[in-house]
Design a protein around this motif. Structure first.
Motif, PDB file in Angstrom:
ATOM      1  N   VAL A   1      34.255  34.170  29.152  1.00 59.14           N
ATOM      2  CA  VAL A   1      35.187  33.434  30.133  1.00 59.14           C
ATOM      3  C   VAL A   1      36.262  32.619  29.372  1.00 59.14           C
ATOM      4  O   VAL A   1      35.922  32.292  28.488  1.00 59.14           O
TER       5      VAL A   1
ATOM      6  N   ARG B   1      23.542  30.345  38.234  1.00 59.74           N
ATOM      7  CA  ARG B   1      24.276  31.431  38.432  1.00 59.74           C
ATOM      8  C   ARG B   1      23.551  32.529  37.950  1.00 59.74           C
ATOM      9  O   ARG B   1      23.534  33.807  38.526  1.00 59.74           O
TER      10      ARG B   1
ATOM     11  N   GLY C   1      35.611  38.635  37.369  1.00 58.50           N
ATOM     12  CA  GLY C   1      35.238  38.849  38.835  1.00 58.50           C
ATOM     13  C   GLY C   1      34.694  40.121  39.216  1.00 58.50           C
ATOM     14  O   GLY C   1      34.974  40.986  38.895  1.00 58.50           O
ATOM     15  N   GLY C   2      33.466  39.950  39.950  1.00 54.74           N
ATOM     16  CA  GLY C   2      32.709  40.982  40.279  1.00 54.74           C
ATOM     17  C   GLY C   2      31.718  41.661  39.179  1.00 54.74           C
ATOM     18  O   GLY C   2      31.313  42.766  39.218  1.00 54.74           O
ATOM     19  N   THR C   3      31.188  40.608  38.307  1.00 58.41           N
ATOM     20  CA  THR C   3      30.476  40.896  37.204  1.00 58.41           C
ATOM     21  C   THR C   3      29.079  41.490  37.764  1.00 58.41           C
ATOM     22  O   THR C   3      28.284  42.299  37.224  1.00 58.41           O
ATOM     23  N   ARG C   4      28.605  41.042  38.868  1.00 58.45           N
ATOM     24  CA  ARG C   4      27.093  41.365  39.181  1.00 58.45           C
ATOM     25  C   ARG C   4      27.217  42.998  39.668  1.00 58.45           C
ATOM     26  O   ARG C   4      26.461  43.609  39.657  1.00 58.45           O
TER      27      ARG C   4
ATOM     28  N   ASN D   1      39.012  38.289  39.650  1.00 63.94           N
ATOM     29  CA  ASN D   1      38.539  36.946  39.335  1.00 63.94           C
ATOM     30  C   ASN D   1      39.501  35.938  40.292  1.00 63.94           C
ATOM     31  O   ASN D   1      39.209  35.171  40.820  1.00 63.94           O
TER      32      ASN D   1
ATOM     33  N   ASP E   1      38.767  36.031  43.898  1.00 65.37           N
ATOM     34  CA  ASP E   1      37.674  35.508  44.056  1.00 65.37           C
ATOM     35  C   ASP E   1      38.060  34.085  44.184  1.00 65.37           C
ATOM     36  O   ASP E   1      37.452  33.360  45.035  1.00 65.37           O
TER      37      ASP E   1
HETATM   38  P1  ADP Z   1      30.729  37.594  39.997  1.00 61.66           P
HETATM   39  O1  ADP Z   1      31.220  38.002  38.488  1.00 61.66           O
HETATM   40  O2  ADP Z   1      29.643  38.783  40.342  1.00 61.66           O
HETATM   41  O3  ADP Z   1      31.841  37.692  40.772  1.00 61.66           O
HETATM   42  P2  ADP Z   1      30.843  34.803  40.844  1.00 61.66           P
HETATM   43  O4  ADP Z   1      31.467  35.234  42.125  1.00 61.66           O
HETATM   44  O5  ADP Z   1      30.031  33.941  40.678  1.00 61.66           O
HETATM   45  O6  ADP Z   1      30.165  36.238  40.246  1.00 61.66           O
HETATM   46  O7  ADP Z   1      31.780  34.732  39.719  1.00 61.66           O
HETATM   47  C1  ADP Z   1      33.280  35.089  39.664  1.00 61.66           C
HETATM   48  C2  ADP Z   1      33.827  35.113  38.478  1.00 61.66           C
HETATM   49  O8  ADP Z   1      34.209  33.743  37.851  1.00 61.66           O
HETATM   50  C3  ADP Z   1      33.250  35.889  37.154  1.00 61.66           C
HETATM   51  O9  ADP Z   1      33.237  37.161  37.201  1.00 61.66           O
HETATM   52  C4  ADP Z   1      33.776  35.328  36.274  1.00 61.66           C
HETATM   53  O10 ADP Z   1      35.177  35.967  35.725  1.00 61.66           O
HETATM   54  C5  ADP Z   1      34.110  33.766  36.742  1.00 61.66           C
HETATM   55  N1  ADP Z   1      32.938  32.889  36.246  1.00 61.66           N
HETATM   56  C6  ADP Z   1      31.744  32.625  36.289  1.00 61.66           C
HETATM   57  N2  ADP Z   1      31.135  32.011  35.505  1.00 61.66           N
HETATM   58  C7  ADP Z   1      32.071  31.339  35.041  1.00 61.66           C
HETATM   59  C8  ADP Z   1      31.994  30.044  34.043  1.00 61.66           C
HETATM   60  N3  ADP Z   1      30.897  29.546  33.728  1.00 61.66           N
HETATM   61  N4  ADP Z   1      33.274  29.734  33.580  1.00 61.66           N
HETATM   62  C9  ADP Z   1      34.318  30.203  33.806  1.00 61.66           C
HETATM   63  N5  ADP Z   1      34.232  31.452  34.818  1.00 61.66           N
HETATM   64  C10 ADP Z   1      33.370  32.048  35.082  1.00 61.66           C
END
Ligand code: ADP
Length: 245
Positions: free
Chosen positions: A86, A97, A134-137, A177, A180
């Motif tokens: 990130v 998380r 965004g959307g890594t899960r 992202n 999101d």
């Molecule tokens: P997901 O990745 O499944 O969408 P989240 O909604 O929790 O899960 O996170 C959204 C996005 O926020 C992540 O994909 C990443 O790009 C960003 N993110 C998550 N954790 C961090 C962090 N510690 N620092 C900066 N960006 C982050």
């Protein structure tokens, strides 16, 4: 979520999103199966700006032994974000998380994996997020499923995943992202198309009951598109003449 950056334009007057996509369009998804020599199964996914590696080990002995189950195998999932994944360096220690995402991915995979065939053993899934957008899960779940199949572990179906959500007052497929952070809702969905079963459903944000139903339908369309890409990745490894690893 919830308009933290309210002045970001997420949807223009022509219904085009900030990254040029239409509301019902996913980002580009590419998956390669069998990328790690030392894993029993593996996959690499690029889902828009997300870059994630999945490695599967097992079925193998469980240590410590008391964690094993004489009636079935167990699935263990570790989702981990690299500090450089990130913009602002993420602390290397496992965050709440990451623990939460590891748990939801495990629970989304369990209905698919025939663990009962491997009592007393564990199947370990390691998910390394190299770049997050965004959307890594969902992307990690997609890669995990391909890596499990690549490991030859019997499965009822491949779990495919994609999020839907709401931004600029419109329902959108595959939340990035920016959407999101500044959008109105994010709903990651995991799905087994052959069985018609949803194995992951989360919602961050607020939707009306009608939007909620439409969001699920939209998300499932994205899941089905990813499903085809997952199957193609496995076909490419097992039915192409070039040896990968
Ligand atoms: P997901 O990745 O499944 O969408 P989240 O909604 O929790 O899960 O996170 C959204 C996005 O926020 C992540 O994909 C990443 O790009 C960003 N993110 C998550 N954790 C961090 C962090 N510690 N620092 C900066 N960006 C982050």
């Amino acid at each position: 979520m919830g308009g933290r950056e309210a002045n970001v334009v997420l949807l223009d007057e022509n219904g085009i999103r900030s990254d040029g996509r239409k509301v019902n369009e996913t980002r580009k998804v590419t998956i390669k199966a069998g990328v790690l020599k030392n894993a029993n199964g593996s996959a690499y996914i690029e889902f828009g700006g997300n870059k994630i590696l999945a490695g599967v080990f097992g079925p193998r002995d469980v240590h410590p032994k008391h964690m094993s189950n004489p009636d079935t195998g167990i699935l263990r999932v570790r989702y981990h974000m690299e500090p450089f994944s990130v913009g602002e360096r993420k602390k290397p220690a496992p965050s709440r998380r990451e623990i939460e995402i590891s748990k939801v991915i495990k629970e989304a995979l369990e209905p698919a994996v025939m663990l009962e065939n491997f009592p007393r053993t564990a199947v370990d899934v390691f998910l390394e997020v190299l770049q997050a957008d965004g959307g890594t899960r969902c992307a990690a779940l997609d890669a995990a499923s391909v890596a499990l199949a690549d490991a030859g572990i019997p499965m009822r179906d491949i779990v495919c995943a994609c999020a839907a959500g709401k931004a600029g007052d419109a329902l959108i497929l595959d939340v990035n992202n920016e959407e999101d952070q500044a959008g109105q809702a994010d709903m990651p969905i995991g799905y087994m198309p052959n069985l018609g079963k949803i194995t992951l459903l989360q919602l961050d944000g607020v939707l009306t009951p009608d939007e909620y139903k439409k969001c699920i339908e939209l998300g499932l369309e994205g899941c089905k598109q990813v499903y085809e890409i997952q199957k193609n990745a496995l076909r490419e490894k097992y039915f192409s003449s070039s040896d990968n690893n």
